[in-house]
Design a protein around this motif. Structure first.
Motif, PDB file in Angstrom:
ATOM      1  N   ARG A  21      -7.071   5.694 -10.221  1.00  0.00           N
ATOM      2  CA  ARG A  21      -6.818   4.237 -10.196  1.00  0.00           C
ATOM      3  C   ARG A  21      -5.841   3.811  -9.121  1.00  0.00           C
ATOM      4  N   TRP A  22      -4.909   4.657  -8.953  1.00  0.00           N
ATOM      5  CA  TRP A  22      -3.945   4.194  -7.926  1.00  0.00           C
ATOM      6  C   TRP A  22      -4.437   4.645  -6.519  1.00  0.00           C
ATOM      7  N   ALA A  23      -5.161   5.511  -6.252  1.00  0.00           N
ATOM      8  CA  ALA A  23      -5.796   5.715  -4.963  1.00  0.00           C
ATOM      9  C   ALA A  23      -6.721   4.742  -4.469  1.00  0.00           C
ATOM     10  N   LEU A  24      -7.484   4.290  -5.834  1.00  0.00           N
ATOM     11  CA  LEU A  24      -8.533   3.087  -5.342  1.00  0.00           C
ATOM     12  C   LEU A  24      -7.604   1.916  -5.167  1.00  0.00           C
ATOM     13  N   ALA A  25      -6.687   1.507  -5.864  1.00  0.00           N
ATOM     14  CA  ALA A  25      -5.772   0.343  -5.533  1.00  0.00           C
ATOM     15  C   ALA A  25      -5.163   0.434  -4.265  1.00  0.00           C
ATOM     16  N   THR A  26      -4.807   1.645  -3.725  1.00  0.00           N
ATOM     17  CA  THR A  26      -4.235   1.664  -2.584  1.00  0.00           C
ATOM     18  C   THR A  26      -5.164   1.173  -1.635  1.00  0.00           C
ATOM     19  N   GLY A  27      -6.402   1.899  -1.730  1.00  0.00           N
ATOM     20  CA  GLY A  27      -7.321   1.765  -0.608  1.00  0.00           C
ATOM     21  C   GLY A  27      -7.788   0.260  -0.603  1.00  0.00           C
ATOM     22  N   VAL A  28      -7.840  -0.571  -1.825  1.00  0.00           N
ATOM     23  CA  VAL A  28      -7.956  -2.148  -1.587  1.00  0.00           C
ATOM     24  C   VAL A  28      -6.785  -2.650  -0.929  1.00  0.00           C
ATOM     25  N   ILE A  29      -5.554  -2.392  -1.269  1.00  0.00           N
ATOM     26  CA  ILE A  29      -4.714  -3.038  -0.572  1.00  0.00           C
ATOM     27  C   ILE A  29      -4.580  -2.666   1.125  1.00  0.00           C
ATOM     28  N   CYS A  30      -4.889  -1.548   1.432  1.00  0.00           N
ATOM     29  CA  CYS A  30      -5.109  -1.143   2.756  1.00  0.00           C
ATOM     30  C   CYS A  30      -6.037  -1.944   3.358  1.00  0.00           C
ATOM     31  N   ALA A  55       0.891  -1.104  -0.157  1.00  0.00           N
ATOM     32  CA  ALA A  55       0.024   0.068  -0.026  1.00  0.00           C
ATOM     33  C   ALA A  55       1.021   1.325  -0.122  1.00  0.00           C
ATOM     34  N   LEU A  56       2.080   1.180   0.582  1.00  0.00           N
ATOM     35  CA  LEU A  56       2.808   2.333   0.738  1.00  0.00           C
ATOM     36  C   LEU A  56       3.573   2.624  -0.605  1.00  0.00           C
ATOM     37  N   VAL A  57       4.028   1.478  -1.135  1.00  0.00           N
ATOM     38  CA  VAL A  57       4.272   1.617  -2.531  1.00  0.00           C
ATOM     39  C   VAL A  57       3.389   2.243  -3.579  1.00  0.00           C
ATOM     40  N   LEU A  58       2.106   1.965  -3.634  1.00  0.00           N
ATOM     41  CA  LEU A  58       1.135   2.511  -4.342  1.00  0.00           C
ATOM     42  C   LEU A  58       0.746   3.891  -4.086  1.00  0.00           C
ATOM     43  N   ALA A  59       0.877   4.043  -2.852  1.00  0.00           N
ATOM     44  CA  ALA A  59       0.457   5.451  -2.305  1.00  0.00           C
ATOM     45  C   ALA A  59       1.454   6.628  -2.784  1.00  0.00           C
ATOM     46  N   ARG A  60       2.522   6.336  -3.445  1.00  0.00           N
ATOM     47  CA  ARG A  60       3.218   7.255  -4.232  1.00  0.00           C
ATOM     48  C   ARG A  60       2.911   7.690  -5.629  1.00  0.00           C
ATOM     49  N   ARG A  61       2.071   7.021  -6.209  1.00  0.00           N
ATOM     50  CA  ARG A  61       1.354   7.030  -7.589  1.00  0.00           C
ATOM     51  C   ARG A  61       0.258   7.918  -7.406  1.00  0.00           C
ATOM     52  N   ARG A  62       0.456   8.704  -8.578  1.00  0.00           N
ATOM     53  CA  ARG A  62      -0.763   9.681  -8.735  1.00  0.00           C
ATOM     54  C   ARG A  62      -1.982   9.157  -9.522  1.00  0.00           C
ATOM     55  N   ALA A  71       5.020  11.814   3.397  1.00  0.00           N
ATOM     56  CA  ALA A  71       4.442  11.710   4.741  1.00  0.00           C
ATOM     57  C   ALA A  71       3.804  10.524   5.215  1.00  0.00           C
ATOM     58  N   PRO A  72       3.322   9.742   3.958  1.00  0.00           N
ATOM     59  CA  PRO A  72       2.599   8.566   4.636  1.00  0.00           C
ATOM     60  C   PRO A  72       3.640   7.541   5.124  1.00  0.00           C
ATOM     61  N   LEU A  73       4.681   7.306   4.676  1.00  0.00           N
ATOM     62  CA  LEU A  73       5.608   6.372   4.993  1.00  0.00           C
ATOM     63  C   LEU A  73       6.424   6.882   6.515  1.00  0.00           C
ATOM     64  N   VAL A  74       6.807   8.122   6.582  1.00  0.00           N
ATOM     65  CA  VAL A  74       6.958   8.490   7.833  1.00  0.00           C
ATOM     66  C   VAL A  74       6.050   8.221   9.022  1.00  0.00           C
ATOM     67  N   LEU A  75       4.697   8.679   8.590  1.00  0.00           N
ATOM     68  CA  LEU A  75       3.546   8.455   9.647  1.00  0.00           C
ATOM     69  C   LEU A  75       3.444   6.926   9.696  1.00  0.00           C
ATOM     70  N   ALA A  76       3.514   6.339   8.750  1.00  0.00           N
ATOM     71  CA  ALA A  76       3.420   4.600   9.076  1.00  0.00           C
ATOM     72  C   ALA A  76       4.272   4.087  10.201  1.00  0.00           C
ATOM     73  N   LEU A  77       5.849   4.467   9.833  1.00  0.00           N
ATOM     74  CA  LEU A  77       6.715   4.212  11.026  1.00  0.00           C
ATOM     75  C   LEU A  77       6.630   4.589  12.253  1.00  0.00           C
ATOM     76  N   SER A  78       6.299   6.058  12.280  1.00  0.00           N
ATOM     77  CA  SER A  78       5.993   6.885  13.664  1.00  0.00           C
ATOM     78  C   SER A  78       4.767   6.210  14.255  1.00  0.00           C
ATOM     79  N   LEU A  79       3.950   5.739  13.794  1.00  0.00           N
ATOM     80  CA  LEU A  79       2.664   5.170  14.451  1.00  0.00           C
ATOM     81  C   LEU A  79       3.081   3.780  14.712  1.00  0.00           C
ATOM     82  N   SER A  80       3.726   3.214  13.898  1.00  0.00           N
ATOM     83  CA  SER A  80       3.755   1.735  14.308  1.00  0.00           C
ATOM     84  C   SER A  80       5.013   1.521  15.504  1.00  0.00           C
ATOM     85  N   MET A  81       6.027   2.340  15.416  1.00  0.00           N
ATOM     86  CA  MET A  81       7.076   2.339  16.439  1.00  0.00           C
ATOM     87  C   MET A  81       6.406   2.772  17.933  1.00  0.00           C
TER      88      MET A  81
END
Length: 417
Positions: A171-180, A161-168, A306-316
């Motif tokens: 369809r990529w936003a929809l795919a990111t939501g599916v993977i999430c 999901a974090l990989v797909l979140a970088r794409r604009r 920001a999505p990746l940094v937030l994911a790491l911060s929240l998970s840690m």
């Protein structure tokens, strides 16, 4: 320590380690027998969210009767997709518990290797650190992959999901939501990926001065994609899918500082009230720790987004601040550390390595079932006394680094390359 690792491991070494994992009986916990039992119950028409493994088929089923203490009377706490995967393993493995577990191990090893492939695309300049901190990390491999834990599958979906979140694009936003949604349907705590991506997009749009309407539409499409997957899976699983999760959410594990708080100051209030207060304090602490992690990393690794940094911060923050933690819960942190290993002079990564080692020693060998008195005492020493201190060490490191970041004393990521 993997902070400055430059060279990636050869493919044959990675393949050899994966093959070794498939030739090894899972250890460190009894969770793999639970997974087999839940899949077996679902395959035979039962509801794994209601049925206890020991009672299924009168306790004579060749798979469910193999569940080990203390989980023999515990229904499933996992998401509908995890149950579907467990059902598939049970279908392939048949009446043999070891075969069902082995099929599950194949799925776990595939998820571990898929995560490596995704991380190499997420961090194209950090292949050496990816193999040091994810692929060949004995703490991660020993607790998660060799333990055959479902969290490995959830991590693969979160990283995807974090990989797909970088794409604009829509369809990529929809795919990111599916993977999430797939991640959250494996384990509910993996929903942190959806939260991090949505908040990250909003923060990036705010900093760039973008139009609020466009980013809100993107977030809406993200949520729509998640609902397209989550709703059908939830309908298939039924209304009891999270019943056991609700019953177990007030557990406090020995390896957290909150266990000490619970035991030291308990008795002055009713147990339910005191547990609620402890969980409220833990939730506030997690939010504070996540804010500190964001403060430390946001300007050190701006290229990661920001999505990746937030994911790491929240998970840690969750891994060291929640009342119930286990070493295989840390997998998203291990997966994302290669991208920030040089940030803050590598101190955060080194502290996490120390904490991870101590937590592994506290739980692997794991369940204090059938252990010699000496091994049991040593395990409980790490679990009760040392692991909580290790969590506090990470708290202190985040406070120190955030203060240094505020004062402008931390070097940038590029300066440390």
């Amino acid at each position: 320590l993997g902070v400055r690792a430059q060279r990636a491991w050869p493919r044959w070494a990675v393949a050899l380690l994966g093959l070794g994992a498939l030739l090894t009986m899972p250890f460190g916990s009894a969770d793999h027998t639970n997974y087999a039992a839940y899949g077996r119950i679902a395959l035979l028409g039962g509801d794994p969210y209601i049925e206890s493994p020991v009672a299924w088929a009168g306790g004579t089923d060749p798979v469910t009767s193999g569940v080990q203490p203390p989980w023999q009377e515990t229904p499933s706490i996992y998401g509908p997709l995890a149950t579907l995967l467990q059902l598939g393993a049970a279908w392939v493995g048949g009446d043999n518990l070891r075969q069902v577990v082995w099929v599950w191990q194949v799925l776990v090893v595939a998820a571990w290797l898929m995560t490596r492939w995704l991380l190499r695309r997420l961090f194209p300049d950090a292949h050496g650190r990816i193999d040091a901190l994810w692929t060949m990390n004995p703490i991660l491999v020993g607790t998660a992959v060799l333990g055959a834990h479902v969290d490995t599958m959830a991590t693969a979906f979160m990283v995807a999901a974090l990989v797909l979140a970088r794409r604009r694009g829509t369809r990529w936003a929809l795919a990111t939501g599916v993977i999430c949604a797939l991640a959250a349907m494996v384990k509910v705590t993996a929903g942190v990926a959806l939260l991090a991506i949505a908040l990250g997009w909003l923060l990036e749009a705010h900093r760039a001065g973008s139009r609020p309407r466009s980013v809100l539409a993107r977030v809406g499409i993200l949520v729509l994609g998640a609902l397209l997957v989550a709703l059908p899976l939830q309908l298939w699983a039924g209304g009891s899918a999270y019943a056991q999760l609700g019953r177990s959410r007030r557990s406090i594990s020995l390896a957290t500082p909150w266990r000490q708080v619970y035991e030291w100051f308990g008795g002055h209030l009713p147990d339910a009230t005191w547990r609620s207060l402890v969980f409220a304090l833990a939730a506030a602490t997690c939010l504070l720790l996540a804010a500190l992690g964001w403060r430390v990393l946001r300007d050190r690794v701006p290229d990661l987004g920001a999505p990746l940094v937030l994911a790491l911060s929240l998970s840690m923050a969750y891994a060291v601040g929640a009342p119930y933690v286990l070493p295989w819960y840390d997998q998203l942190v291990w997966a994302l550390l290669p991208g920030v290993a040089l940030a803050a002079g590598g101190l955060l990564t080194r502290v996490w390595l120390v904490r991870g080692l101590i937590l592994a020693l506290a739980y692997v060998p794991g369940r204090v079932v059938g252990l010699t008195p000496g091994v049991e005492s040593l395990t409980l020493l790490f679990r009760r006394e040392i692991a909580p201190i290790a969590a506090l060490l990470v708290w202190g490191a985040l406070v120190l680094l955030a203060r240094r970041a505020t004062n402008g004393d931390l070097p940038s990521h590029d300066q440390l390359r």
